[in-house]
Design a protein around this motif. Structure first.
Motif: not given
Length: 193
Positions: A31, A34-35, A37, A170
């Motif tokens: 996660a 993938r998410n 920055e 994150g």
């Protein structure tokens, strides 16, 4: 329920707990990749070897040693270990390496994030002293595993070209390496799973 059934139920519960723990760790890493920055950091790799996991490139960053004058929060008392460090970075354009905006010790900076800024969590085990000039900071990004036998080739090329790392960060400042670059060429990318 007989003894054999109890042992079987206990074994199933333990196996499910282990599977759940491993799945959670894999999912949280994926996660973040993938998410999170993306930010680029300039590196200085060397080539050690881990007997259990193989070759890895040990990484140090130009943000691993930060001048104390970049600290914009209260400072620890003399002889206290610095501990948690929050480094605010401004992302470079077109994947240029990020630049330090400011540093918070023990807590993030109070100011809201500016355009293209990101906070990265780190830790310093340095003892605060009057006259201290730089802080040594670790981000948990100091190892990148590469295929067996390829670490030394990276080390040889280090003196010739600029290496960078692309990192996913994150919302809480935790980070994971996404890819290792030699100039504009991606040498290795981390798979999500």
């Amino acid at each position: 329920m007989n003894r054999r059934s109890k042992v079987l139920v206990a074994a199933i519960v333990v196996a499910l707990a282990q599977i759940g723990f491993l799945s959670s760790a894999i999912y949280s890493r994926a996660a973040l990749l993938r998410n999170g920055e993306e930010v680029t950091l300039r590196t200085v790799p060397v080539d050690p070897h881990d007997l259990l996991r193989g070759d890895y490139v040990a990484l140090s960053y130009d943000i691993s040693r930060i001048p104390v004058d970049r600290v914009r929060t209260s400072r620890p008392r003399d002889n206290d270990v610095v501990g948690a460090v929050y480094v605010r970075l401004k992302r470079g354009e077109n994947h240029a390496p990020a630049q330090i905006v400011g540093v918070g010790l023990g807590a993030p900076l109070d100011e809201p994030l500016g355009a293209n800024e990101i906070d990265l969590n780190g830790t310093s085990f340095d003892r605060w002293q009057t006259g201290l000039e730089t802080l040594n900071i670790r981000y948990g990004l100091e190892r990148f595993y590469v295929p067996e036998g390829e670490g030394r080739a990276i080390e040889r090329r280090l003196g010739e070209r600029s290496f960078t790392i692309r990192v996913a960060v994150g919302k809480e400042g935790d980070a994971q390496i996404k890819a290792l670059y030699d100039g504009d060429v991606a040498l290795y990318s981390e798979p999500l799973y």
